[in-house]
Motif scaffolding. Sequence first.
Motif, PDB file in Angstrom:
ATOM      1  N   ASN A  38       0.820  -1.216   0.000  1.00 38.03           N
ATOM      2  CA  ASN A  38       0.000   0.000   0.000  1.00 38.03           C
ATOM      3  C   ASN A  38       0.852   1.263   0.000  1.00 38.03           C
ATOM      4  N   LEU A  39       2.029   1.182   0.642  1.00 36.96           N
ATOM      5  CA  LEU A  39       2.917   2.341   0.699  1.00 36.96           C
ATOM      6  C   LEU A  39       3.686   2.547  -0.598  1.00 36.96           C
ATOM      7  N   ALA A  40       3.875   1.454  -1.330  1.00 42.75           N
ATOM      8  CA  ALA A  40       4.803   1.474  -2.464  1.00 42.75           C
ATOM      9  C   ALA A  40       4.134   1.747  -3.807  1.00 42.75           C
ATOM     10  N   ARG A  41       2.918   2.263  -3.805  1.00 41.94           N
ATOM     11  CA  ARG A  41       2.188   2.466  -5.054  1.00 41.94           C
ATOM     12  C   ARG A  41       2.517   3.787  -5.734  1.00 41.94           C
ATOM     13  N   GLN A  42       3.303   4.633  -5.108  1.00 41.80           N
ATOM     14  CA  GLN A  42       3.520   5.973  -5.642  1.00 41.80           C
ATOM     15  C   GLN A  42       4.563   5.947  -6.769  1.00 41.80           C
ATOM     16  N   SER A  43       5.638   6.682  -6.639  1.00 45.51           N
ATOM     17  CA  SER A  43       6.640   6.729  -7.703  1.00 45.51           C
ATOM     18  C   SER A  43       7.595   5.547  -7.596  1.00 45.51           C
ATOM     19  N   ASN A  44       8.406   5.348  -8.648  1.00 44.72           N
ATOM     20  CA  ASN A  44       9.404   4.278  -8.629  1.00 44.72           C
ATOM     21  C   ASN A  44      10.392   4.477  -7.490  1.00 44.72           C
ATOM     22  N   ASN A  45      10.800   5.726  -7.254  1.00 42.49           N
ATOM     23  CA  ASN A  45      11.756   6.013  -6.179  1.00 42.49           C
ATOM     24  C   ASN A  45      11.183   5.669  -4.812  1.00 42.49           C
ATOM     25  N   VAL A  46       9.925   6.055  -4.580  1.00 50.72           N
ATOM     26  CA  VAL A  46       9.285   5.763  -3.288  1.00 50.72           C
ATOM     27  C   VAL A  46       9.145   4.259  -3.109  1.00 50.72           C
ATOM     28  N   MET A  47       8.720   3.593  -4.172  1.00 49.71           N
ATOM     29  CA  MET A  47       8.556   2.139  -4.102  1.00 49.71           C
ATOM     30  C   MET A  47       9.885   1.457  -3.784  1.00 49.71           C
ATOM     31  N   MET A  48      10.959   1.858  -4.488  1.00 52.55           N
ATOM     32  CA  MET A  48      12.263   1.242  -4.257  1.00 52.55           C
ATOM     33  C   MET A  48      12.768   1.535  -2.848  1.00 52.55           C
ATOM     34  N   LEU A  49      12.618   2.768  -2.392  1.00 56.16           N
ATOM     35  CA  LEU A  49      13.088   3.134  -1.058  1.00 56.16           C
ATOM     36  C   LEU A  49      12.372   2.332   0.017  1.00 56.16           C
ATOM     37  N   VAL A  50      11.038   2.252  -0.081  1.00 54.27           N
ATOM     38  CA  VAL A  50      10.257   1.521   0.924  1.00 54.27           C
ATOM     39  C   VAL A  50      10.624   0.047   0.916  1.00 54.27           C
ATOM     40  N   VAL A  51      10.699  -0.538  -0.283  1.00 53.38           N
ATOM     41  CA  VAL A  51      11.028  -1.968  -0.390  1.00 53.38           C
ATOM     42  C   VAL A  51      12.411  -2.251   0.185  1.00 53.38           C
ATOM     43  N   MET A  52      13.400  -1.436  -0.155  1.00 53.01           N
ATOM     44  CA  MET A  52      14.764  -1.690   0.311  1.00 53.01           C
ATOM     45  C   MET A  52      14.887  -1.474   1.816  1.00 53.01           C
ATOM     46  N   LEU A  53      14.245  -0.446   2.345  1.00 54.04           N
ATOM     47  CA  LEU A  53      14.302  -0.201   3.788  1.00 54.04           C
ATOM     48  C   LEU A  53      13.688  -1.352   4.576  1.00 54.04           C
ATOM     49  N   VAL A  54      12.475  -1.732   4.201  1.00 54.66           N
ATOM     50  CA  VAL A  54      11.785  -2.799   4.930  1.00 54.66           C
ATOM     51  C   VAL A  54      12.532  -4.118   4.792  1.00 54.66           C
ATOM     52  N   THR A  55      12.968  -4.413   3.564  1.00 53.99           N
ATOM     53  CA  THR A  55      13.700  -5.663   3.330  1.00 53.99           C
ATOM     54  C   THR A  55      14.989  -5.703   4.142  1.00 53.99           C
ATOM     55  N   GLY A  56      15.741  -4.604   4.146  1.00 55.42           N
ATOM     56  CA  GLY A  56      17.005  -4.558   4.886  1.00 55.42           C
ATOM     57  C   GLY A  56      16.815  -4.716   6.375  1.00 55.42           C
ATOM     58  N   ALA A  91      16.740  -7.915  -3.830  1.00 56.00           N
ATOM     59  CA  ALA A  91      17.796  -8.883  -3.500  1.00 56.00           C
ATOM     60  C   ALA A  91      19.006  -8.191  -2.891  1.00 56.00           C
ATOM     61  N   PHE A  92      19.406  -7.049  -3.451  1.00 55.45           N
ATOM     62  CA  PHE A  92      20.567  -6.330  -2.918  1.00 55.45           C
ATOM     63  C   PHE A  92      20.303  -5.842  -1.494  1.00 55.45           C
ATOM     64  N   ALA A  93      19.091  -5.356  -1.232  1.00 57.39           N
ATOM     65  CA  ALA A  93      18.760  -4.886   0.122  1.00 57.39           C
ATOM     66  C   ALA A  93      18.786  -6.027   1.121  1.00 57.39           C
ATOM     67  N   ALA A  94      18.287  -7.201   0.708  1.00 53.29           N
ATOM     68  CA  ALA A  94      18.301  -8.362   1.606  1.00 53.29           C
ATOM     69  C   ALA A  94      19.731  -8.779   1.940  1.00 53.29           C
ATOM     70  N   ILE A  95      20.618  -8.722   0.941  1.00 54.28           N
ATOM     71  CA  ILE A  95      22.020  -9.100   1.148  1.00 54.28           C
ATOM     72  C   ILE A  95      22.716  -8.097   2.064  1.00 54.28           C
ATOM     73  N   LEU A  96      22.546  -6.803   1.780  1.00 53.96           N
ATOM     74  CA  LEU A  96      23.246  -5.773   2.545  1.00 53.96           C
ATOM     75  C   LEU A  96      22.661  -5.608   3.942  1.00 53.96           C
ATOM     76  N   GLY A  97      21.372  -5.853   4.103  1.00 55.55           N
ATOM     77  CA  GLY A  97      20.771  -5.785   5.434  1.00 55.55           C
ATOM     78  C   GLY A  97      21.400  -6.783   6.394  1.00 55.55           C
ATOM     79  N   GLY A  98      21.874  -7.898   5.833  1.00 58.91           N
ATOM     80  CA  GLY A  98      22.496  -8.921   6.669  1.00 58.91           C
ATOM     81  C   GLY A  98      23.819  -8.506   7.277  1.00 58.91           C
ATOM     82  N   THR A  99      24.413  -7.394   6.785  1.00 59.02           N
ATOM     83  CA  THR A  99      25.693  -6.936   7.345  1.00 59.02           C
ATOM     84  C   THR A  99      25.499  -6.113   8.614  1.00 59.02           C
ATOM     85  N   CYS A 100      24.250  -5.876   9.001  1.00 57.24           N
ATOM     86  CA  CYS A 100      23.989  -4.951  10.115  1.00 57.24           C
ATOM     87  C   CYS A 100      24.012  -5.610  11.485  1.00 57.24           C
ATOM     88  N   THR A 101      23.874  -6.923  11.552  1.00 60.52           N
ATOM     89  CA  THR A 101      23.922  -7.615  12.844  1.00 60.52           C
ATOM     90  C   THR A 101      24.665  -8.935  12.695  1.00 60.52           C
TER      91      THR A 101
END
Length: 585
Positions: free
Chosen positions: A83-101, A139-149
């Motif tokens: 529901n949050l990611a329906r706006q622009s491509n940038n908003v969608m990518m940012l929300v997806v990468m943040l949540v995924t990470g 996929a990149f966000a999931a991989i890089l999120g794993g470096t945080c803990t």
Amino acid sequence: MEIALVLSLLVVAIILFATEYLSIEIVTLIMLIILASVRIISPEEAFAGFSSDFIIIIASIFILSAALQETGILDFAVVRLANLARQSNNVMMLVVMLVTGIVSAFMNNTTVTAMFVTPLVGLSKRINRSASKILMPLAFAAILGGTCTLIGTSTNVAVSGYIAKTGLAPIGLFEISGIGLIIFVVGIVYMLTIGQRMLPNHDDQQLAEEYKLQKYLTEIIVLPDSPLVGQLVFASDLTTLNFRMLNIIRDKDNFLPDFRTRIQANDILLVEGDLDNLMKVKETKGIQIMADAILSKDLVTEDIRLAELLVVRQSNLIGKTIKEVEFTRRYGLVVLAISRHGETLRSKIGSIRLQLGDLLLVQGAAERLDQLRQSNNVALLDAFEPVLFRKRKGIIAIACFILAIAAGTTKLLPLSIAFLLAAILTILFRCISTDKAYASIDWRLLILIGGMTAFGSAMENSGAADFLAEGIVNLMGPLGKTAVLAGFVVLTVVLTQPMSNAAAALVIVPVALRAAIELGADPRAFAIAIMLAASVSMVTPFEPACILVYSPGKYRFWDFIKVGTPLTLLLVLVIVLLVPVFWPM
């Protein structure tokens, strides 16, 4: 002699990992048998890795992650994300990468990627955007999120366990969070700017057109005097010519045959096969070959649909053929084609061994496809239907996860005990069944990590670690400690292409520790740099998280090289410059 044997085994292992001629766990166990047989390592050292506490941590996290999925709480979050990611491509990518990470910081990145692929493909179709614009960032966000803990990836846990075995302090749960967050933010900024411009924009096509099926489908009319009349569909003379029966049109009724269906006079059979066999069939009495089939009429009706099924990590289809698993009888669906790494496979489909990330184009009744939505073997890339959200049990599962993190961080309990207790509590509170808990554990990964830990011992016992460390120090030492560190980081990135992240890290760490000692540097700094480097290699799509988005995103190999290479180089620079800041050498 021992050094030569160990290094030779390493080269052979790299080749076998890259070619996948044998499964990774079999290769690992064979290496252990050889090393123990020639007494480079003792039986105790060979199996010490399997009894380490980090194996318990990894297995427990798999169970906790599965419990969160089973209660529907993750799907609930995905719906809110959509529901949050329906706006622009940038908003969608940012929300997806943040949540995924954020999620990936506490769960296995392959699991997180698999969890988000299906809803994002469905969302992309609903809002008429190309899935290729969002799946690679996922996929990149999931991989890089794993470096945080520490628990973000199994590689982190394995490296921490290995250095603890050598007498160094293990890595704290949030010790790498500072540099991990910088790596994650750099990845997001890159994808929102440079990366976004290089992402392909693959327009959606009709599935039949996309897989180019027209040239391979033919309609056969069964005449009254045909010897095919009365034969079982899947045991008829046509099957001896490697034709696959897809549909039958009988009295204007279009339906899928099963193993009890017999051919009748005047049936129109929709079959798939190559041209050579088609020429042989033309000489058969009692049949008439029609022109190429009209796909919109024959493959898709009100009740029969085409769909794509993604082979996920925990699937028991991996390594097996369509024939071996009796796919048509088991699922009531016909596999028309397989998409693998951007290539469409259409011939001899029944004998192709399935791999992680394969995309199966299937045809079948809508109700049989709907039954696959809850399957652990495949993910249906269609409209997303979330698992029923069991709020109370979802809250319990999250509470268990948070309590494990709190207990481990405050050292109230050892980390392994804290996560094992949390996993058991999710089972006791019926957030997940015992059978599903066992099924959620990636046993192949545990065998790989346990075995490669023992290989690290072999590197030390044989002198191979000293030999390689001395060579690297002599070569790079005059340039300074940072140059040597950079050399190990780049080597790790390169090795993660043919090997898994954990295997590459566990091969390099023993050598790096020796080199650090010779240089008078902090061994933990070298170990942490290698651990992080193993998680930032995105040059090729060999990382399991990337494999899962490869086919659904309709990517080509070059797409990953083009987008991933600059990001990987950028993150290598971040690691080389910042590790000495966080862990002075």
